[in-house]
Every structure is written in structure tokens, then in C-alpha cells.
Design an enzyme around this catalytic site. Structure first.
Site, mmCIF file in Angstrom:
data_model
loop_
_atom_site.group_PDB
_atom_site.id
_atom_site.type_symbol
_atom_site.label_atom_id
_atom_site.label_comp_id
_atom_site.label_asym_id
_atom_site.label_seq_id
_atom_site.Cartn_x
_atom_site.Cartn_y
_atom_site.Cartn_z
ATOM 1 N N ARG A 1 -5.825 23.603 -40.162
ATOM 2 C CA ARG A 1 -5.269 24.266 -40.815
ATOM 3 C C ARG A 1 -6.297 25.574 -41.466
ATOM 4 O O ARG A 1 -6.176 25.908 -42.157
ATOM 5 C CB ARG A 1 -4.476 23.561 -41.841
ATOM 6 N N LYS B 1 4.641 15.901 -33.098
ATOM 7 C CA LYS B 1 3.854 14.436 -32.519
ATOM 8 C C LYS B 1 4.231 13.677 -31.435
ATOM 9 O O LYS B 1 6.242 13.331 -31.231
ATOM 10 C CB LYS B 1 3.676 13.693 -33.892
ATOM 11 N N CYS C 1 -10.347 20.775 -39.552
ATOM 12 C CA CYS C 1 -9.363 20.426 -40.097
ATOM 13 C C CYS C 1 -8.749 21.660 -39.458
ATOM 14 O O CYS C 1 -8.773 22.833 -38.940
ATOM 15 C CB CYS C 1 -9.320 21.663 -41.454
ATOM 16 N N ASP D 1 -7.092 18.089 -33.641
ATOM 17 C CA ASP D 1 -6.418 19.135 -32.545
ATOM 18 C C ASP D 1 -7.155 20.265 -31.906
ATOM 19 O O ASP D 1 -8.782 20.531 -32.491
ATOM 20 C CB ASP D 1 -5.970 19.743 -33.576
ATOM 21 N N CYS E 1 -12.648 19.715 -44.661
ATOM 22 C CA CYS E 1 -13.181 18.494 -43.036
ATOM 23 C C CYS E 1 -13.543 19.566 -42.538
ATOM 24 O O CYS E 1 -12.586 20.611 -42.027
ATOM 25 C CB CYS E 1 -11.840 18.389 -43.064
ATOM 26 N N ASP F 1 0.127 15.859 -31.110
ATOM 27 C CA ASP F 1 -0.005 17.434 -31.709
ATOM 28 C C ASP F 1 0.149 17.779 -30.638
ATOM 29 O O ASP F 1 -0.721 18.372 -30.571
ATOM 30 C CB ASP F 1 -0.163 17.236 -33.304
ATOM 31 N N ARG G 1 9.828 22.241 -37.980
ATOM 32 C CA ARG G 1 9.782 21.879 -36.561
ATOM 33 C C ARG G 1 10.472 20.814 -36.251
ATOM 34 O O ARG G 1 11.272 21.322 -35.062
ATOM 35 C CB ARG G 1 8.520 21.649 -36.824
ATOM 36 N N TYR G 2 10.885 19.602 -37.129
ATOM 37 C CA TYR G 2 12.272 18.708 -37.035
ATOM 38 C C TYR G 2 12.727 18.838 -37.395
ATOM 39 O O TYR G 2 13.393 20.048 -38.445
ATOM 40 C CB TYR G 2 11.542 17.338 -36.934
ATOM 41 N N CYS H 1 -8.817 22.195 -51.189
ATOM 42 C CA CYS H 1 -8.539 20.611 -50.759
ATOM 43 C C CYS H 1 -9.646 20.596 -52.068
ATOM 44 O O CYS H 1 -10.988 21.268 -51.818
ATOM 45 C CB CYS H 1 -9.012 20.736 -49.621
ATOM 46 N N ARG I 1 13.190 17.324 -41.306
ATOM 47 C CA ARG I 1 12.351 16.998 -42.316
ATOM 48 C C ARG I 1 11.799 18.374 -42.333
ATOM 49 O O ARG I 1 11.472 19.406 -41.213
ATOM 50 C CB ARG I 1 11.909 16.381 -42.144
#
Ligand SMILES: *Cc1c(COP(=O)(O)O)cnc(C)c1O
Ligand code: SF4
Length: 398
Positions: free
Chosen positions: A145, A348, A143, A304, A140, A341, A123-124, A136, A127
Site C-alpha cells: 500500500r 488471496k 509495502c 505483491d 516496509c 493476492d 472485495r469478499y 505506520c 468482510r
């Protein structure tokens, strides 16, 4: 008399063995035992804590969205007497997760539309985010994702590793690779070493980092062998994810110190969560404990717009208020950057309290953390590059 270290350490507690009083300490310290003995269903949960109706329904409904899993280490941080416990809110599902509000999305950061290769988000300019696993140590509830994480959601992650390496080799502008998922530290040492070797063989990749919550959920995983393997791949940085000061236990502090002692610089990313850390005193305690663990608070994320997260989201104003209460009032190293975000894939965006009161071609008027007002003369516009001057013009005259 207490030594300084002992006095300071009183803020770091151990909660083991807690709900697992009979386990042998050797097993307790084995990360595979911790994973095998995670709390993953209603029955195991109800044996330990009295659930509210909202939680009970939440657990039953979570099965095809985001799995329930909590390591014994992290589960012990829950206060069984407090239905509003900030640890519990992060990992025990609630029925509100089934609510969907119009602004919410399955992929709030627009990652799927920025994937040139399955599992690689570019996206950037310089990077990429490399999703190396969908698992995981614990899950969470907020999350971002959750569509792919834990293996029960709407989508499956099918990372194409060979295709990803080819893309990274061909794109010489990429100098920074962020390993995430899921959680890369759940991979075996060998699997992770294999990935890091492939990345390090690409000359233009200068910098590798791992985004992980394993040191917090599963500090036993941060073995000396893992740290020694990781230090072969420097410069390697790590971003951990701590939301509440109670998460920084004696065991977690020791795990973080092991990482730092192997030369890995640590940053922390927190998500601003209602009833967890939407409070200046809680955040101040968190960032102070983080710097004591040699972790630099890096980002605070506005939560998010993931499906079913309304009960955990706060106002943006709350995040600004927290930064306002930290900046200038405490150590600069302890102050993270608050970001949103941008929904849909804007990346971000820094959100700051308004310290600039006025700005034109002659001067800038600013206020400090105490609200006192100061003026600083602006330099000749000729000293700006074309791009900066244009931006300033836009800012001043829009
Ligand atoms: C967060 C993120 C990064 C890293 O951003 P930094 O601001 O450099 O930490 C890179 N790629 C994606 C897709 C991200 O979401
Ligand atoms: S550790 Fe990270 S990827 Fe895993 S569930 Fe939590 S927020 Fe999601």
C-alpha cells in the site's frame, strides 16, 4: 540448573539500548519517545551504519515514494557489519526501488477499484478492509500500500469515516471488519476506542480484527491501558506481521503475551522476501518462535507486484518449497497458508504443494510429506451437492 523457561528463552534476545546507549530506560520504554526518535533521514542513518552506494542512492530517491522511518527499537536489530542483514533489507531503501518492471503496479491488489467508500475495501462477500490511517511506526520497503502509506507517495488516503459507518450499517452481509492502514495501533487509545465503539454498535458485525506491525516495530505501544481498552470489544483478533525470527525479541514477546493475556487471539502474516526469509531454516525458526509467543502463523504472502520490489521478490516455487518443508515435518499449528493476492484484485488464492496425484469418481491418490503414496476411495457422486459435483467435473475433465 536452568529451568525449562530459561533454556527456551535463550532464543529471544534484547538488543536495547544498542545505538542509543545514553537514553534513560523510562524514555526508551515510552512509545512516543520511540516515534519521535525514529531514524528518518540520510544523516541519522549514516551516523549509525555505513551505507552501501545502493542504499545511499535509495535513501535519496525514497523521499517522494515511501518515507524512510525506523523506530530505535527495530533499528537496533540491524547488524551494522552485514550489508545483507535481513532486518536492514526490510527497512533501509535501496536504489532498486526506482526500477519498474512491466508486471509491477502502484495498486497490485486492485484495492482502489473495490472501494465503495474512500478507505473501505469490499472485495469478499462477508468482510471488509477498513483503512483507518496512512501512518505506520516504520515503513516496509515492499509495502503493498505504498501508494498511500507514509504521506509522501502518489496518492493520499482520504477515509470517509461517517460514510464508511453508513455503508457498514446498510450492508447486513458484512460480519467481519479488518482495521488496517497504515497501522491502526498508531491511533490514540481514544481515537481507536471511538472507531471500535461505532463498529460494535452495528449488530451484524460479529468479528473485528486489527492488522498491525506495531507490536514488532514499537512493542512499547502495547501498554496495559491499550490492552484493557481493546478487551472491551471482544471478539477482537489481531494479525501481526513478523518476517524474520530476529524480530521476536524479549520485548516483542512480552508485548504479544500482553495482548494474548487480554484474550486477543493472534495470527501472523509474513511476506516472502528475497534475502530475508526465503529459506526453510529461517522460516522454521520463525514459526517455532511464533508458536512459543502464542501466535498462530496465518499467511505467508508471495510478495505483491508493487513498483520497485523486484529485488525483494522470490519465485513462487520457493514458497511452495518452504510449505513442503514444514507441513508434516513440524507442528500443524506452526504451518501457515501460502497465498498469492491475485494481481488486479482477485483476492488471496491458496498455493499448495501438490499432494493430490490423481482424483476421479472412484478414488483419490495422495502423497504424504515423506513422498509415500496412498489411495482413498471416493464416495458416490450423488452425495455431492450440485455445485461441488460441477467443480469436481471441471477439475477432472478440464
Ligand atoms: C486480506 C483481506 C481480507 C481478509 O482476508 P482473510 O482471508 O479473511 O484474512 C479482507 N479484505 C481484503 C480486501 C483483504 O485484502
Ligand atoms: S507496517 Fe504494513 S502498511 Fe505499514 S509499511 Fe509495513 S507493510 Fe505497509
Amino acid at each position: 540448573m536452568h529451568s525449562l523457561a530459561e533454556t527456551a528463552d535463550k532464543r529471544f534476545l534484547s538488543f536495547a539500548p544498542g545505538f542509543w546507549p545514553n537514553v534513560n530506560p523510562e524514555l526508551w520504554n515510552d512509545w512516543k519517545w520511540q516515534l519521535k526518535n525514529r531514524v528518518t533521514n540520510l544523516q541519522q542513518l549514516e551516523q549509525k551504519i555505513a551505507l552501501t552506494r545502493e542504499e545511499r542512492a535509495g535513501v535519496i530517491l525514497s523521499g517522494n515514494k515511501l518515507a524512510l522511518a525506523v523506530t530505535p527499537h527495530f533499528f537496533n536489530l540491524i547488524d551494522p557489519e552485514d550489508p545483507n542483514c535481513p532486518i536492514r533489507r526490510q527497512v533501509v531503501p535501496r536504489v532498486e526501488e526506482s526500477n519498474r518492471s512491466p508486471a509491477e503496479m502502484a495498486d497490485p491488489c486492485g484495492e482502489d477499484s473495490h472501494m465503495p467508500v474512500p478507505g473501505l475495501v469490499h472485495r469478499y462477500p462477508d468482510r471488509v478492509l477498513f483503512l483507518v490511517t496512512d501512518r505506520c511506526a516504520a515503513y516496509c520497503r515492499y509495502c503493498t500500500r505504498s501508494r498511500v502509506v507514509s504521506g509522501v507517495g502518489e496518492q493520499e488516503l482520504h477515509t470517509d469515516f461517517e460514510e464508511a459507518y453508513r455503508y457498514l450499517e446498510a450492508h447486513t452481509e458484512i460480519r467481519d471488519v479488518l482495521l488496517s492502514g497504515g497501522d491502526a495501533l498508531l491511533l490514540s487509545d481514544d481515537k481507536l476506542r471511538g472507531i471500535l465503539r461505532r463498529l460494535r454498535a452495528i449488530e451484524h458485525i460479529e468479528f473485528v480484527r486489527i492488522g498491525t506491525r506495531v507490536p514488532i516495530f514499537l512493542p512499547q505501544r502495547i501498554t496495559t491501558a491499550l490492552c484493557q481498552m481493546l478487551q472491551e470489544f471482544h471478539p477482537l483478533w489481531m494479525s501481526v506481521h513478523v518476517n524474520h525470527p530476529r524480530e521476536l525479541t524479549i520485548e516483542v514477546k512480552a508485548a504479544l503475551e500482553r495482548l494474548v493475556n487480554h484474550g486477543i487471539p493472534l495470527g501472523n502474516q509474513s511476506v516472502l522476501l528475497k534475502g530475508v526469509n526465503d529459506d526453510l531454516d529461517v522460516m522454521r525458526a520463525l514459526v517455532h518462535k511464533l508458536v512459543m509467543c502464542r501466535v498462530r502463523p496465518y499467511y505467508i504472502y508471495q510478495c505483491d507486484l508493487i513498483h520497485g520490489s523486484a529485488h525483494l521478490r522470490t519465485s513462487v516455487a520457493k514458497g511452495i518449497e518452504i510449505i513442503e518443508g514444514l507441513r508434516g515435518h513440524t507442528t500443524g499449528y506452526a504451518v501457515p497458508q501460502f497465498v498469492i493476492d491475485a494481481p488486479g484484485g482477485g483476492g488471496k488464492v491458496p498455493i499448495n504443494p501438490g499432494y493430490i496425484l490423481y482424483h476421479d469418481h472412484e478414488k483419490i491418490v495422495i502423497r504424504n510429506y515423506e513422498g509415500k503414496i496412498f489411495e482413498y476411495p471416493e464416495q458416490e457422486m450423488a452425495e455431492y451437492s450440485g455445485h461441488q459435483a460441477e467443480e469436481l467435473d471441471e477439475f477432472l475433465y478440464s
